[in-house]
Design an enzyme around this catalytic site. Sequence first.
Site, PDB file in Angstrom:
ATOM      1  N   GLY A  98       0.824  -1.202   0.000  1.00 47.24           N
ATOM      2  CA  GLY A  98       0.000   0.000   0.000  1.00 47.24           C
ATOM      3  C   GLY A  98       0.853   1.244   0.000  1.00 47.24           C
ATOM      4  N   ARG A  99       0.213   2.354  -0.230  1.00 42.86           N
ATOM      5  CA  ARG A  99       0.903   3.627  -0.320  1.00 42.86           C
ATOM      6  C   ARG A  99      -0.001   4.706   0.220  1.00 42.86           C
ATOM      7  NH1 ARG A  99       5.283   5.234  -3.561  1.00 42.86           N
ATOM      8  NH2 ARG A  99       6.257   3.323  -4.298  1.00 42.86           N
ATOM      9  N   GLY A 127       3.709   7.582   3.433  1.00 49.00           N
ATOM     10  CA  GLY A 127       4.692   6.507   3.371  1.00 49.00           C
ATOM     11  C   GLY A 127       4.217   5.331   2.543  1.00 49.00           C
ATOM     12  N   VAL A 157       3.715   1.122   2.478  1.00 49.51           N
ATOM     13  CA  VAL A 157       3.493   0.023   3.411  1.00 49.51           C
ATOM     14  C   VAL A 157       3.991  -1.282   2.796  1.00 49.51           C
ATOM     15  CG1 VAL A 157       1.786  -1.159   4.821  1.00 49.51           C
ATOM     16  CG2 VAL A 157       1.436   1.220   4.202  1.00 49.51           C
ATOM     17  N   LYS A 183       5.033   0.311   7.812  1.00 48.11           N
ATOM     18  CA  LYS A 183       4.922   1.554   7.058  1.00 48.11           C
ATOM     19  C   LYS A 183       6.204   2.346   7.201  1.00 48.11           C
ATOM     20  CE  LYS A 183       1.914   5.205   6.013  1.00 48.11           C
ATOM     21  NZ  LYS A 183       0.512   5.466   5.902  1.00 48.11           N
ATOM     22  N   ASP A 229      -8.276  11.588   6.681  1.00 49.55           N
ATOM     23  CA  ASP A 229      -8.126  10.875   5.420  1.00 49.55           C
ATOM     24  C   ASP A 229      -8.954   9.592   5.425  1.00 49.55           C
ATOM     25  OD1 ASP A 229      -7.335  10.501   2.840  1.00 49.55           O
ATOM     26  OD2 ASP A 229      -5.300   9.848   3.312  1.00 49.55           O
TER      27      ASP A 229
END
Length: 802
Positions: A520-521, A525, A527, A541, A637
């Site tokens: 993930g992103r 950062g 992940v 992360k 977020d």
Amino acid sequence: MKSTISYFLIVLIFPLQCSSYLSSLKMGSSLSVEKHEEDVIVSPDGTFSAGFIQIGENAFSFGIWFTELPDSHNSATVVWMANREQPVNGKRSKLSLLKTGNIILLDAGQYNTWSSNTESNVPLELHLKENGNLVLLELQATTILWQSFDFPTNTLLPNQPLTRYTKLVSSRSHSNHSSGFYKLFFDDNNVIRLDYDGPDVSSTYWPPPWLLSWEAGRFNYNSSRIAFLDPLGQLFSSDNYYFFTLDYGMTIQRRLTMDFDGNIRVYSRKNMSQNWYVSYQAILNTCIIHGICGANSTCSYDPKKGKKCSCIPGYKVNNSSDWSYGCEPMLDFTCNNKNESTFLKMQGVEFYGYDKYYYVNNSYKYCETLCLQDCSCKGFQYAEDMDNGVSKCYTKSQLLNGRHSPSFQGITYLRLPKDNNYSKHQSMNVNDHVCFVQLHKDYVKKQENPTVRFFLWLSITIAGLESVCVLVVCVLLIKTSKKSSTAQQQNYHHVALFGFRKFSYLELKKATKNFSEEIGRGGGGVVYKGLLSDQRHVAIKKLHNHNAKQGEGEFLAEIAIIGRLNHMNLIEMLGYCVEGNHRLLVYEYMENGSLAKNLLSNANRLNWCKRYAIALGTARVLAYLHEECLEWILHCDIKPQNILLDSNLHPKLADFGLSKLINRNNLNNDLGFSMIRGTRGYMAPEWVFNLPITSKVDVYSYGIVVLEMITGKSPTMMMNMEGDHDGEVAHNERMVTWVREKKRSTCNWVEEIVDPTMGNDYDASKMEILAIVALDCLEEDRDIRPTMSQVVKMIESHEIDV
Ligand SMILES: *[C@@H]1O[C@H](CO)[C@@H](O)[C@H](O)[C@H]1NC(C)=O
Ligand SMILES: *[C@@H]1O[C@H](CO)[C@@H](O)[C@H](O)[C@H]1NC(C)=O
Ligand SMILES: *[C@@H]1O[C@H](CO)[C@@H](O)[C@H](O)[C@H]1NC(C)=O
Ligand SMILES: *[C@@H]1O[C@H](CO)[C@@H](O)[C@H](O)[C@H]1NC(C)=O
Ligand SMILES: *[C@@H]1O[C@H](CO)[C@@H](O)[C@H](O)[C@H]1NC(C)=O
Ligand SMILES: *[C@@H]1O[C@H](CO)[C@@H](O)[C@H](O)[C@H]1NC(C)=O
Ligand SMILES: *[C@@H]1O[C@H](CO)[C@@H](O)[C@H](O)[C@H]1NC(C)=O
Ligand SMILES: *[C@@H]1O[C@H](CO)[C@@H](O)[C@H](O)[C@H]1NC(C)=O
Ligand SMILES: *[C@@H]1O[C@H](CO)[C@@H](O)[C@H](O)[C@H]1NC(C)=O
């Protein structure tokens, strides 16, 4: 190396400036109060001093303190006292090591105030060791006859054990060293606990008395009853209570103190020229400490100001400089005619303990009558537990341990004489939430002494979290206890065994096979998936663009706060790594990935029931972050990529708390949230119109996520579908307008908006509720949007058997 250097420095300072200090007290000699400035025993490395301490005008105690620099104006930090209750006169008082082997403290040359009760006919010496222990040694055999470590007052030094025979007792106040109301000790069940032992009543408040010891993560089978703080900053206790200080790993000066406000704190400082800071605090929300505000008052917690005591209506404070005296009634409470009383509703206020009667399944009216008929009844607490259809009534004979608690579900009805001026105000306004953004700015402005301020702020901020958070988790767990007892056990475990790990960069590099598997992103950062040496899968992360200027301590402190958040719908943080410019966070790994991924490729697994549960769980955790943790954490977020699903497809929110960590880089311009945060498609209009950012931005994003779950359409997809890009708000609006339009124009609008992959297999009324809630959350005007706890209530009130 460092410690050798400071050792030399100190050794150099002492012989030069304080040549008359003693290294020990020999048999037959004395320390005299008149010469209290010179008659001081100093430990070999200079860290500790023992002698007479002036505690008032013409009042002295014999004790041990951390040595201060000769020109320091700080009052010495006392770690032990022989005669804390009975100070001696400033004239002719002395401490003598008699030829009989006894140490005695004479007041004014005549009254024996204290003695070590030792006896020996071999040569003895009184030494102050480098660890702060004052020991009476038999010189030949080097056996210890007596040591101050066996008789602690309110402080434990590193490696000083707390045992079955010892306890820590707080001081009465900041300036009064005599015994106060709070005790830390091992109880008869081998559990280390905190008691309030006030003038009239006493009670246990930690671990939370409503938990069984195993529920609080404590063992009661280990009868060795020993606890100590190690020099690196970890506390071990034989009942399995343990913690790491925020600055764990450094060999610096530390002390664990039972403070006069009923909290246990660890204080640290590098050396005598620095200030003490709080590196650990056992109880985060200080309002749960019994007796803290005295009788007839309530405690409320504010992340900026700490706790605040106020008298309940109709009462006035007894001594405003010492709240432990509580509040006394101003009104005439004489009770002879039951029609003379009325009740004032106090929402979200709880008075712990002192229940005279407890009834279940009775009406409010019954409870009120019960209280009216009893002259000793000061009020009652009434709660209806919707889940189980049970009502509970407690009548109160005393109003103690009152506090405001957003998670408390009952209502306290305070008895007041009729014709009072208070009931007109109806219920008290519990709290206007403080916004995290403001807190942030405040912190930035005051940078005169960053470390101290920081830790002060930290200790206050931390205080807001834990107990409230623990409470919530407990409430949640108790609610679900019937459903899953193993899950419950595990969760308690998480709550109680707080103590995430520090990982080395190398360790994490190895766990992620040199950061090879990206999963993930975002959120500042990338992940990666990792496998720890204990075979646990984790998500790691790696924060990028990290400003090396950010202090390690500050980073750790924030991590510690995030690490303490605990909720069943929150991803658990397992640890962190800080090395050079590397900043990494280690989280539990969610096999099922994100909600976004599941909506995209696995939509048929997400039946209406799962989607409903995900909406509810996410709302609950946001309510927890905003309201239980006092709104200092906004997520900022919320999107399906940040809602992960566990093996049962229960939601777990990820990336919380990071808004602070990441934003720190552009704090210098003092704008805090100047940079637009969040993700296109999910952002509230406030960001675009540059309005104040409050928790309502999360409410808005939540609304979008819920619509996305119902419709199966992502707001960004909507944008692409229509093929234009006219500003942030537009894409959100397109989806919202579409749904609003359907709602207005068609009767079976829900049918038209639901995700076609759900087929006809869904509960239309539930989906309608969700859609209505989502639209409420998406109001343009943030003041009209509900709070997350209102959202929870709206969804829950329709929950039957999800
Ligand atoms: C104490 O620590 C500070 C900062 O590390 C250092 O500058 C100072 O020289 C030290 N003082 C003593 C007496 O060791
Ligand atoms: C300190 O507190 C004790 C106990 O409350 C009290 O008896 C004593 O007078 C106080 N001493 C001072 C100096 O205020
Ligand atoms: C009890 O606690 C002590 C001290 O922490 C430890 O050394 C010992 O192994 C424990 N005993 C058991 C049976 O766990
Ligand atoms: C509170 O103040 C009143 C009057 O000043 C006094 O009579 C009462 O004893 C005080 N209560 C406590 C607990 O100190
Ligand atoms: C209030 O408490 C302070 C601090 O303990 C004490 O010095 C003062 O005498 C008290 N005042 C009254 C009126 O009791
Ligand atoms: C608290 O209020 C009750 C009456 O409701 C009174 O009897 C008691 O003395 C008060 N406590 C204090 C400390 O004033
Ligand atoms: C209380 O008031 C009710 C109605 O207002 C009346 O019927 C009743 O007799 C009163 N009770 C007493 C004890 O005064
Ligand atoms: C209270 O009422 C509920 C529902 O009516 C019932 O299930 C429960 O057993 C009752 N509890 C008691 C203690 O009577
Ligand atoms: C209520 O307030 C009024 C005016 O503010 C005052 O005159 C009256 O004494 C108050 N009554 C009580 C019971 O405090």
